[in-house]
Design an enzyme around this catalytic site. Structure first.
Site, PDB file in Angstrom:
ATOM      1  NE  ARG A  90      11.887  11.830   8.241  1.00 19.99           N
ATOM      2  CZ  ARG A  90      12.773  12.428   7.448  1.00 19.99           C
ATOM      3  NH1 ARG A  90      12.384  12.983   6.329  1.00 19.99           N
ATOM      4  NH2 ARG A  90      14.034  12.484   7.766  1.00 19.99           N
ATOM      5  CE1 TYR A  91       5.859  11.831   6.863  1.00 20.70           C
ATOM      6  CE2 TYR A  91       7.363  11.226   5.111  1.00 20.70           C
ATOM      7  CZ  TYR A  91       6.765  12.190   5.882  1.00 20.70           C
ATOM      8  OH  TYR A  91       7.050  13.506   5.675  1.00 20.70           O
ATOM      9  NE  ARG A  94       3.973   8.970   2.674  1.00 20.44           N
ATOM     10  CZ  ARG A  94       3.447   9.290   3.857  1.00 20.44           C
ATOM     11  NH1 ARG A  94       3.041   8.344   4.698  1.00 20.44           N
ATOM     12  NH2 ARG A  94       3.363  10.553   4.220  1.00 20.44           N
ATOM     13  CB  CYS A 103      22.085  14.024 -10.069  1.00 17.70           C
ATOM     14  SG  CYS A 103      21.550  13.471  -8.454  1.00 17.70           S
ATOM     15  CB  CYS A 110      21.405  18.730  -3.711  1.00 18.12           C
ATOM     16  SG  CYS A 110      20.821  17.048  -3.414  1.00 18.12           S
ATOM     17  CG  ASP A 270      15.382  20.549   3.273  1.00 21.29           C
ATOM     18  OD1 ASP A 270      14.333  20.818   3.882  1.00 21.29           O
ATOM     19  OD2 ASP A 270      15.474  19.621   2.443  1.00 21.29           O
ATOM     20  CE  LYS A 314       8.369  15.309   1.270  1.00 25.37           C
ATOM     21  NZ  LYS A 314       8.790  13.980   1.783  1.00 25.37           N
TER      22      LYS A 314
HETATM   23  C1  LIG Z   1       8.923  12.940   1.105  1.00 24.04           C
HETATM   24  C2  LIG Z   1       9.161  11.671   1.720  1.00 24.04           C
HETATM   25  C3  LIG Z   1       8.248  10.617   1.568  1.00 24.04           C
HETATM   26  C4  LIG Z   1       6.972  10.764   0.765  1.00 24.04           C
HETATM   27  O1  LIG Z   1       6.116  11.684   1.306  1.00 24.04           O
HETATM   28  P1  LIG Z   1       4.692  11.962   0.632  1.00 24.04           P
HETATM   29  O2  LIG Z   1       4.141  13.086   1.422  1.00 24.04           O
HETATM   30  O3  LIG Z   1       3.912  10.701   0.729  1.00 24.04           O
HETATM   31  O4  LIG Z   1       4.964  12.320  -0.801  1.00 24.04           O
HETATM   32  C5  LIG Z   1       8.529   9.442   2.182  1.00 24.04           C
HETATM   33  N1  LIG Z   1       9.628   9.266   2.919  1.00 24.04           N
HETATM   34  C6  LIG Z   1      10.523  10.252   3.094  1.00 24.04           C
HETATM   35  C7  LIG Z   1      11.709  10.017   3.937  1.00 24.04           C
HETATM   36  C8  LIG Z   1      10.323  11.488   2.490  1.00 24.04           C
HETATM   37  O5  LIG Z   1      11.212  12.471   2.658  1.00 24.04           O
HETATM   38  S1  SF4 Z   2      18.250  17.978  -6.076  1.00 23.42           S
HETATM   39 FE1  SF4 Z   2      19.976  16.666  -5.489  1.00 23.42          FE
HETATM   40  S2  SF4 Z   2      19.247  14.574  -5.824  1.00 23.42           S
HETATM   41 FE2  SF4 Z   2      17.890  15.941  -6.985  1.00 23.42          FE
HETATM   42  S3  SF4 Z   2      18.799  16.071  -9.049  1.00 23.42           S
HETATM   43 FE3  SF4 Z   2      19.578  17.800  -7.887  1.00 23.42          FE
HETATM   44  S4  SF4 Z   2      21.518  17.042  -7.065  1.00 23.42           S
HETATM   45 FE4  SF4 Z   2      20.348  15.243  -7.676  1.00 23.42          FE
END
Ligand SMILES: *Cc1c(COP(=O)(O)O)cnc(C)c1O
Ligand code: SF4
Length: 396
Positions: A90-91, A94, A103, A110, A270, A314
């Site tokens: 997305r970014y 990264r 989990c 979640c 969310d 974010k």
């Molecule tokens: C949260 C997230 C990141 C990392 O975001 P940072 O602000 O760098 O911590 C990277 N990719 C996705 C899809 C995310 O949801």
């Molecule tokens: S928030 Fe979702 S991905 Fe994270 S530990 Fe809980 S169930 Fe697993």
């Protein structure tokens, strides 16, 4: 079997076991765990003090999950931003890589409720494809291992992934997101720490939502990771009737710092289907930040963010009290005690100030008037070029 595997196997997953323990209706729980699996580790079970408390609400299935039918499975549109399976790009620099969907506990709120805990997640060759994608994309310098929970992978598999990642020269950071230290602390073994140590820099962001989660055993597990040289951050989800209270949040942030974990993000919940009963108003989060900032250690204040529905990523939010107004003469500020201060602007010319962020008026919702961030900063080279053309001559 390794001890932690046995402890994980002792978790509550069957509706009947939960129903017997707490005097609930097993049939109702069965209906919920069909679509949305349950797991409660012994550590978490022992932290529940009363039915309906903050720990209970996070892990015990609730009929409200099934009643939430209009919401979307994937409001962050992760699936649309996935160039190869299990990888979200997305970014610019990264990516997020989901290496498992298992989990230690299945949090009822979640965001990836559509994926976690179900069989048949990682298919043969998919991890190799994801790693090949990273290798081919030299703009990626930061990979976040997520899931599910990467620390539930057996040691040899986790090491295989880390080792493969470290053969990619342009990859600088590896991050691991995990709820394991807080829910299955026995998993943080000396052997795991030895593996992690070999592939630094590795950062971990641990999921914690309530101060009661920081038991002595959990703090010790965090300590082992910190001793292995892993910088620890915390991610917290703002949850109704769990932690939507400034006093609880302050206690959580203090407990995290005592566990050597630095609060990183506080997430607005969310819109994921099956989780909407956990949402609070946005003001709740802003008020929590206001109650922390200035009133306690700056180290204890996370960034409050909303992961924008529709895949916007974010977006950080701050209470809008701090900057009263700003013009070419001064910035008028308000501190945590509600006192006003003036900061006079620099009168030097030819700096590198960006033209748009100066005036408060520019903040108004006028999408056409200003280039988006993406337009101004296409990439690192673009940033340099833009700085040269607009910033004037620095030697003037
Ligand atoms: C949260 C997230 C990141 C990392 O975001 P940072 O602000 O760098 O911590 C990277 N990719 C996705 C899809 C995310 O949801
Ligand atoms: S928030 Fe979702 S991905 Fe994270 S530990 Fe809980 S169930 Fe697993």
């Amino acid at each position: 079997m390794e001890e932690w595997r046995q402890i994980l196997a002792d978790s509550i997953v069957k509706p009947k076991d939960l129903a017997d323990r707490f005097g609930l209706d097993a049939k109702e729980i069965e209906e919920i765990v069909g679509p949305y699996p349950m797991r409660i580790t012994p550590t978490v079970l022992n932290t529940i003090r009363a039915k309906g408390d903050a720990i209970w609400r996070q892990v015990v299935p609730d009929a409200a999950e099934l009643a939430d039918i209009d919401a979307e499975d994937d409001p962050l549109e992760e699936d649309l931003m996935s160039p190869v399976p299990h990888l979200v790009h997305r970014y610019p620099d990264r990516v997020l890589l989901m290496v498992t969907n298992q989990c230690p506990i299945y949090c009822r709120f979640c965001t990836r409720k559509r994926l976690v805990g179900k069989p048949g997640f990682l298919k043969k060759g998919e991890l190799d494809r994801a790693i090949a994608y990273l290798r081919a994309h030299s703009e990626v310098r930061d990979v976040i291992l997520s899931g599910g929970d990467p620390l539930l992978l057996p040691d040899h598999l986790l090491e295989r992934i880390l080792k493969a990642l470290r053969t990619i020269p342009h990859l600088e950071l590896v991050r691991i997101g995990s709820r394991v230290p807080g829910t299955l602390p026995e998993r943080i073994t000396p052997a795991l720490c030895e593996i992690v140590k070999k592939y630094h820099p590795i950062y971990m962001n641990l999921h914690f939502n309530h101060p009661d989660e920081l038991t002595p055993e959990v703090k010790a597990a965090c300590g082992r990771l910190a001793d292995a040289g892993v910088p620890l951050g915390a991610q917290t989800v703002l949850l109704k009737d769990v932690n939507d209270d400034p006093e609880i949040m302050r206690r959580l942030m203090h407990q995290l710092l005592l566990a050597r974990v630095k609060p990183y993000y506080l997430y607005q919940a969310d819109l994921t289907k099956g989780t909407n009963h956990f949402r609070t108003k946005v003001e709740t989060g802003l008020n929590i930040i206001k109650a922390l900032q200035g009133h306690t250690s700056g180290m204890a204040v996370p960034h409050f963010v909303i992961d924008a529905p529709g895949g916007g990523g974010k977006i950080p939010l701050l209470p809008d009290d701090y900057l009263v107004r700003m013009n070419d003469d001064e910035a008028v500020l308000r501190n945590y005690e509600n006192k006003r201060f003036s900061y006079p602007q620099s009168k030097a010319t030819g700096g590198r100030e960006l033209p748009m962020v100066g005036a408060r008026a520019s903040y108004q919702d006028d999408a056409d008037a200003f280039p988006s961030y993406g337009d101004s900063y296409p990439d690192r080279d673009g940033y340099a070029a833009w700085g040269n053309s607009c910033g004037g001559d620095m030697d003037d």
